[in-house]
Write a protein that holds these residues in place. Structure first.
Motif, PDB file in Angstrom:
ATOM      1  N   GLU A 138       0.838  -1.204   0.000  1.00 55.28           N
ATOM      2  CA  GLU A 138       0.000   0.000   0.000  1.00 55.28           C
ATOM      3  C   GLU A 138       0.860   1.234   0.000  1.00 55.28           C
ATOM      4  O   GLU A 138       2.014   1.201   0.430  1.00 55.28           O
ATOM      5  N   HIS A 139       0.273   2.330  -0.445  1.00 53.82           N
ATOM      6  CA  HIS A 139       0.965   3.610  -0.332  1.00 53.82           C
ATOM      7  C   HIS A 139       0.065   4.568   0.443  1.00 53.82           C
ATOM      8  O   HIS A 139      -1.128   4.679   0.161  1.00 53.82           O
ATOM      9  N   GLY A 140       0.649   5.243   1.429  1.00 53.64           N
ATOM     10  CA  GLY A 140      -0.129   6.196   2.224  1.00 53.64           C
ATOM     11  C   GLY A 140       0.747   7.360   2.643  1.00 53.64           C
ATOM     12  O   GLY A 140       1.834   7.559   2.081  1.00 53.64           O
TER      13      GLY A 140
END
Ligand code: FDA
Length: 402
Positions: A138-140
């Motif tokens: 994921e990217h956050g």
């Protein structure tokens, strides 16, 4: 749930490009984790070049690479080229030799290259996590978060070095393309490259020549390579065919000059007839192409008589046919047999200096995953080293906050 471990960068893929990138960034002080689903690093390096790894080519130049943007590879190849890699190999006292056409191989074993790349990774900076597939990515706000096995890791930078889909049994996958698309990075349609070509049914009689090799000039469109071609039980292989296969698309014709030493001479057998009319045509032809190939070609053209009984125009027709034998391959042998992939992550979405994507800060693509494909002969590893080096430098230059 286990707490996430943080790194300055995560490199996905412990092949040539990923290991080079990790080593460079690690030496420049970055804390890097290299993640690979295989349980050993550099599997393609180990089997390359017949176990001796054709690790670069002295003739490395941007025009020996295929890409939708033929200028893209210039920067990385210019900053870390064949000479730089050879200097590294020399520093590690790995003996090497030039085989042919600028192709450099280890004297000993491809294992030496994998060991060198691992030795270049400072152990207090670079660690490897092998043998576990990534189950979440994921990217956050805090950057990239990956989960594999029982571990959770985060980093502000992710370098995708997972290669292309050629030879799936070695752990190759289209993972890089899926990830690129997910983050809005375009992908140029991938095709198998440096791959044998299959003959159509209409050329089935050539399949009986399996094992016969001959020197040819192979052409597809405007590109031509003079090297050996090898008949196989389903079609053609050998360096000349592998080279043109990267340019071939379904429907294209391949032209072979089967008598390249005779440089377009169409009267050779007319002159031979005058000199030795009783000589069998097969024996004459056998001086220029392997005897089994000569037999099939003559059978096809319906020529069996001694030279003296052949019409001049048939002898010229034979020379023309051999200078320009055309066939439309039925297919390639596919990703199962392809050494590399043409196409991949669109270079229009990447910086040629750093391999970073324009779409998402901190996301990089290197190596075969990118739409840059070299000729046969050490060019593809050179691209892995050059692009991995460029990204490794960029990781160190960027304030990643890790
Ligand atoms: P590479 O494919 O090497 O590494 C990718 C890594 O990512 C692998 O370790 C893989 O396990 C891992 N990976 C893939 N998907 C993953 C996922 N979802 N999660 C985690 N990890 C993942 N070139 C050359 O210049 N000289 C030569 O002699 C040869 N010889 C040769 C022989 C054969 C049989 C083949 C198949 C290929 C060659 N090549 C070659 C081509 C060369 O091997 C190729 O260009 C480079 O290995 C590409 O390096 P990369 O690091 O980009 O990918």
């Amino acid at each position: 749930m286990t707490e996430a471990e943080s790194f300055d960068a995560i490199v996905l893929g412990a092949g040539g490009a990923g290991l080079m990138c990790a080593g460079v960034a690690g030496q420049l002080g970055r804390r890097v984790l290299v993640v690979d689903h295989n349980d050993a690093p550099g599997r393609k390096i180990l089997i390359s070049g017949g176990g001796r790894c054709n690790f670069t080519n002295l003739e490395t130049r941007p025009d020996r690479f295929l890409s939708a943007n033929r200028h893209f590879a210039k920067s990385a190849l210019g900053r870390f080229g064949a000479a730089h890699f050879i200097a590294m190999v020399d520093r590690h006292r790995i003996a090497w030799h030039e085989k042919t056409l600028g192709q450099l191989f280890c004297d000993g074993s491809a294992r030496q290259i994998v060991k060198m790349l691992l030795d270049e990774c400072p152990p207090d900076r670079v660690s490897l996590a092998l043998g576990e597939p990534v189950t979440e990515l994921e990217h956050g706000v805090s950057g990239f978060r990956l989960r594999f096995g029982a571990r959770q890791v985060t980093a502000p930078a992710l370098v995708v070095a997972t290669g292309g889909p050629s030879i799936p049994k070695l752990g190759a996958s289209g993972f890089a393309y899926d990830l690129a698309r997910r983050f809005g990075v375009p992908v140029i349609a991938p095709h198998p490259a440096l791959v044998p070509l299959w003959l159509p049914e209409s050329d089935a009689d050539f399949r009986g020549l399996s094992g016969v090799a001959t020197d040819v000039v192979a052409r597809v469109g405007k590109v031509a390579f003079r090297e050996a071609a090898l008949f196989t039980h389903r079609g053609l292989s050998g360096p000349a065919i592998l080279q043109v296969s990267s340019y071939w698309r379904p429907g294209d014709e391949v032209t072979l000059d089967l008598i390249p030493d005779l440089a377009g001479d169409e009267d050779i057998w007319v002159r031979a007839k005058a000199a030795a009319p009783k000589r069998a045509l097969a024996a004459e032809l056998g001086q220029h192409v392997p005897a089994r190939l000569a037999e099939v070609l003559l059978h096809r053209l319906g020529l069996a008589a001694p030279l003296g009984e052949c019409r001049d125009r048939d002898l010229r027709r034979l020379a023309q046919a051999l200078h320009g034998w055309r066939f439309a391959p039925a297919d390639t042998a596919g990703f199962e047999k392809a050494e590399v992939t043409v196409g991949g992550v669109d270079t229009a979405a990447l910086s040629s200096k750093t391999m970073a994507t324009n779409a998402l800060p901190g996301l990089y693509f290197v190596g075969e995953a990118v739409d840059v494909t070299g000729w046969l002969g050490g060019y593809n590893f050179q691209w892995a080293w050059s692009s991995g080096w460029a990204a490794g430098q960029a990781l160190a230059a960027t304030a990643t906050g890790g």
